[in-house]
Design a protein around this motif. Structure first.
Motif, PDB file in Angstrom:
ATOM      1  N   GLU A 109       0.849  -1.190   0.000  1.00 28.71           N
ATOM      2  CA  GLU A 109       0.000   0.000   0.000  1.00 28.71           C
ATOM      3  C   GLU A 109       0.885   1.241   0.000  1.00 28.71           C
ATOM      4  O   GLU A 109       1.729   1.408   0.879  1.00 28.71           O
ATOM      5  CB  GLU A 109      -0.891   0.023   1.248  1.00 28.71           C
ATOM      6  N   GLY A 110       0.724   2.113  -0.998  1.00 30.19           N
ATOM      7  CA  GLY A 110       1.480   3.360  -1.037  1.00 30.19           C
ATOM      8  C   GLY A 110       2.766   3.247  -1.820  1.00 30.19           C
ATOM      9  O   GLY A 110       3.508   2.267  -1.674  1.00 30.19           O
ATOM     10  N   ASP A 111       3.029   4.262  -2.663  1.00 32.34           N
ATOM     11  CA  ASP A 111       4.258   4.304  -3.468  1.00 32.34           C
ATOM     12  C   ASP A 111       5.124   5.466  -3.001  1.00 32.34           C
ATOM     13  O   ASP A 111       5.503   6.327  -3.791  1.00 32.34           O
ATOM     14  CB  ASP A 111       3.922   4.503  -4.958  1.00 32.34           C
ATOM     15  N   PRO A 216       0.957  11.947  -7.199  1.00 30.27           N
ATOM     16  CA  PRO A 216       1.187  10.628  -6.599  1.00 30.27           C
ATOM     17  C   PRO A 216       1.239  10.582  -5.079  1.00 30.27           C
ATOM     18  O   PRO A 216       1.242   9.490  -4.512  1.00 30.27           O
ATOM     19  CB  PRO A 216       2.544  10.234  -7.177  1.00 30.27           C
ATOM     20  N   SER A 217       1.306  11.739  -4.411  1.00 31.68           N
ATOM     21  CA  SER A 217       1.554  11.688  -2.968  1.00 31.68           C
ATOM     22  C   SER A 217       1.120  12.980  -2.293  1.00 31.68           C
ATOM     23  O   SER A 217       0.962  14.012  -2.952  1.00 31.68           O
ATOM     24  CB  SER A 217       3.047  11.460  -2.699  1.00 31.68           C
ATOM     25  N   CYS A 235      -3.428  10.580  -5.717  1.00 33.00           N
ATOM     26  CA  CYS A 235      -3.689   9.201  -6.138  1.00 33.00           C
ATOM     27  C   CYS A 235      -3.136   8.166  -5.157  1.00 33.00           C
ATOM     28  O   CYS A 235      -3.392   6.977  -5.308  1.00 33.00           O
ATOM     29  CB  CYS A 235      -3.082   8.950  -7.515  1.00 33.00           C
ATOM     30  N   ARG A 236      -2.340   8.611  -4.192  1.00 32.10           N
ATOM     31  CA  ARG A 236      -1.706   7.697  -3.221  1.00 32.10           C
ATOM     32  C   ARG A 236      -0.868   6.643  -3.922  1.00 32.10           C
ATOM     33  O   ARG A 236      -0.873   5.462  -3.557  1.00 32.10           O
ATOM     34  CB  ARG A 236      -2.765   7.030  -2.334  1.00 32.10           C
ATOM     35  N   GLY A 237      -0.145   7.072  -4.943  1.00 31.16           N
ATOM     36  CA  GLY A 237       0.725   6.168  -5.678  1.00 31.16           C
ATOM     37  C   GLY A 237       0.914   6.676  -7.086  1.00 31.16           C
ATOM     38  O   GLY A 237       0.111   7.473  -7.595  1.00 31.16           O
ATOM     39  N   SER A 239       1.357   4.526  -9.765  1.00 27.71           N
ATOM     40  CA  SER A 239       1.071   3.460 -10.724  1.00 27.71           C
ATOM     41  C   SER A 239      -0.173   3.785 -11.538  1.00 27.71           C
ATOM     42  O   SER A 239      -0.996   4.628 -11.179  1.00 27.71           O
ATOM     43  CB  SER A 239       0.864   2.137  -9.988  1.00 27.71           C
ATOM     44  N   ALA A 242      -3.246   3.139  -9.442  1.00 28.31           N
ATOM     45  CA  ALA A 242      -3.570   4.215  -8.508  1.00 28.31           C
ATOM     46  C   ALA A 242      -4.271   5.364  -9.222  1.00 28.31           C
ATOM     47  O   ALA A 242      -5.236   5.944  -8.710  1.00 28.31           O
ATOM     48  CB  ALA A 242      -2.305   4.699  -7.815  1.00 28.31           C
ATOM     49  N   THR A 245      -7.895   4.361 -10.087  1.00 27.27           N
ATOM     50  CA  THR A 245      -8.748   4.422  -8.899  1.00 27.27           C
ATOM     51  C   THR A 245      -9.145   5.860  -8.591  1.00 27.27           C
ATOM     52  O   THR A 245     -10.310   6.155  -8.305  1.00 27.27           O
ATOM     53  CB  THR A 245      -8.019   3.813  -7.693  1.00 27.27           C
TER      54      THR A 245
END
Length: 255
Positions: A109-111, A216-217, A235-237, A239, A242, A245
């Motif tokens: 979970e998380g990038d 992304p963060s 996006c919490r990531g 990828s 992510a 979603t």
């Protein structure tokens, strides 16, 4: 989600891959790469680190370019990489390392660095006397990983493998593309990617700042908000999954 028309800003090869994933779900995208990866020539410091690679208890690779360039560098000095623990910030970077037979751990979970720091395997890797950690990355970047690992008693070194340059574009390339393609959303994959977006926008930034911006963060979200972006979606990531979603959860624009 076919109402979305997105600007992709990753390096050209990564934007092309992301565009393919988006197209499969009916999302239109157009690419204007805002990061150009330039490998740093091999130095005496790099040679020393490679020769001593087996002295580290963990190697952390923070990006896909670092993984590709790092693996190439390791192969110049080792017929087989030494048996040590490898870590990555995200699944895509991990896949590059795994494809070369390395044992890689990464957060499910998380990038980001925060998620990696919570990983039990990393805690276990540095739970020894005088642990040494190597971080493979681009030039510059966040210091959080090194700071937190040093707080836990580890000795941390960087191996900086590449620079991230802004490609040369005509002054109005960004707003002109957004207008011509009727784009209604912007996507950046890093803090430096956003800084280049902001820089290239120039006088058009107040208008572009009104478009939804997918980041992304939380760190990049904060950068964008401070710069005046009005709708920032974390996006919490980084990828494709992510991003998809986040697109599903954010109200689709009306064409």
């Amino acid at each position: 989600m076919t109402g979305w028309r997105l600007l992709l800003t990753r390096p050209a090869d990564e934007s092309a891959a992301l565009a393919g994933v988006l197209a499969q779900t009916g999302i239109f995208s157009s690419s204007l790469p805002l990061l150009e990866i330039e490998p740093i020539p091999v130095s005496d410091t790099m040679r020393r680190v490679m020769q001593d690679l087996d002295a580290y208890c963990a190697v952390i690779v923070v990006s896909k370019p670092a993984a590709r360039i790092g693996i190439d560098l390791v192969s110049r000095f080792w017929s087989l990489p030494p048996a040590l623990k490898w870590f990555s910030v995200g699944a895509a970077t991990a896949q590059i390392l795994e494809d070369h037979g390395l044992d890689v751990s990464f957060p499910a979970e998380g990038d980001d660095s925060e998620a990696l720091l919570d990983l039990p395997q990393l805690h276990e890797a540095i739970a020894r006397s005088a642990p040494r950690v190597l971080i493979m990355r681009g030039e510059g970047g966040r210091e959080l990983l090194a700071e937190r690992l040093r707080e836990r008693g580890a000795s941390v070194e960087y191996l900086e493998l590449y620079r991230r340059d802004l490609p040369q574009y005509p002054p109005a390339a960004l707003p002109d593309l957004i207008k011509a393609e009727r784009l209604n959303g912007l996507v950046v994959s890093s803090g430096q990617g956003f800084e280049h977006l902001h820089q290239l926008a120039g006088d058009a930034w107040p208008q572009l700042a009104q478009l939804p911006l997918f980041v992304p963060s939380p760190r990049v979200a904060e950068l964008a908000c401070v710069a005046g972006a009005q709708t920032v979606v974390d996006c919490r990531g980084a990828s494709a999954a992510a991003l998809l979603t986040a697109l599903r959860e954010h109200p689709e624009p009306v064409l």
